[in-house]
Scaffold this motif. Sequence first.
Motif, mmCIF file in Angstrom:
data_model
loop_
_atom_site.group_PDB
_atom_site.id
_atom_site.type_symbol
_atom_site.label_atom_id
_atom_site.label_comp_id
_atom_site.label_asym_id
_atom_site.label_seq_id
_atom_site.Cartn_x
_atom_site.Cartn_y
_atom_site.Cartn_z
ATOM 1 N N MET A 101 0.891 -1.118 -0.095
ATOM 2 C CA MET A 101 -0.043 0.101 0.039
ATOM 3 C C MET A 101 0.814 1.318 -0.062
ATOM 4 N N SER A 102 2.292 1.366 0.492
ATOM 5 C CA SER A 102 3.032 2.324 0.688
ATOM 6 C C SER A 102 3.466 2.670 -0.934
ATOM 7 N N ASP A 103 3.554 1.659 -1.532
ATOM 8 C CA ASP A 103 4.081 1.811 -2.893
ATOM 9 C C ASP A 103 3.139 2.530 -3.732
ATOM 10 N N ARG A 104 1.730 2.153 -3.471
ATOM 11 C CA ARG A 104 0.680 2.775 -4.354
ATOM 12 C C ARG A 104 0.528 4.052 -3.862
ATOM 13 N N ARG A 105 0.619 4.700 -2.633
ATOM 14 C CA ARG A 105 0.692 6.035 -2.128
ATOM 15 C C ARG A 105 1.716 6.909 -2.937
ATOM 16 N N ARG A 106 2.865 6.143 -3.137
ATOM 17 C CA ARG A 106 4.034 6.926 -3.619
ATOM 18 C C ARG A 106 3.584 7.204 -5.264
ATOM 19 N N ARG A 107 3.182 6.243 -5.748
ATOM 20 C CA ARG A 107 2.838 6.471 -7.444
ATOM 21 C C ARG A 107 1.793 7.407 -7.212
ATOM 22 N N GLN A 108 0.721 7.607 -6.410
ATOM 23 C CA GLN A 108 -0.299 8.466 -6.520
ATOM 24 C C GLN A 108 0.345 9.692 -6.405
ATOM 25 N N GLY A 109 1.191 9.933 -5.416
ATOM 26 C CA GLY A 109 1.924 11.252 -4.912
ATOM 27 C C GLY A 109 2.583 11.678 -6.296
ATOM 28 N N ILE A 110 3.412 10.688 -6.961
ATOM 29 C CA ILE A 110 4.244 11.368 -8.124
ATOM 30 C C ILE A 110 3.393 11.641 -9.286
ATOM 31 N N LEU A 111 2.119 10.869 -9.605
ATOM 32 C CA LEU A 111 1.236 11.450 -10.547
ATOM 33 C C LEU A 111 0.460 12.641 -10.240
#
Length: 159
Positions: free
Chosen positions: A1-11
Amino acid sequence: MSDRRRRQGILLFLALGLVAAFVVSIVAGLRGTSGRGRGPANVAPGASRIRVEVLNGAGRPGLARRAMERLRARGFDVVYFGNASAFGQDSSVVLARGGRLADAAEVAKALGIPAVKSAPDSTLLLEVTVLLGDDWPPKSHKPGGLLGTLHDLLERGRR
């Protein structure tokens, strides 16, 4: 889930960057076109182009087109050319529509027309009106030699 939040932040960061770039380009574009348009050929960088209309008051075919071509070649922004509301104009005149006689004087000089008058008209979206008469083009603006002789013959035939 941490990886998903990171991608959302980058996007989200990329999307905000694109929006910011778009806004900056719009603002820069608006600043560059305020007032009179900026000119391409024959206009110094940062100089404003003078918007002109050319009206044929003499009734000779092609007269306004020839004046328009001469003005555009010298960097003026001819926004309209055509016939005046009536023919029979003896003398050419350049009218300052925006209140700046200096603009009208520049146009008059380019066409070899001595008469410049102030005739403000805020309904027109231009700075200068050229009203061409039977005296245009002046003798100094016609070709010399054989071309000048042909020009004279053609002009006599049109009158």
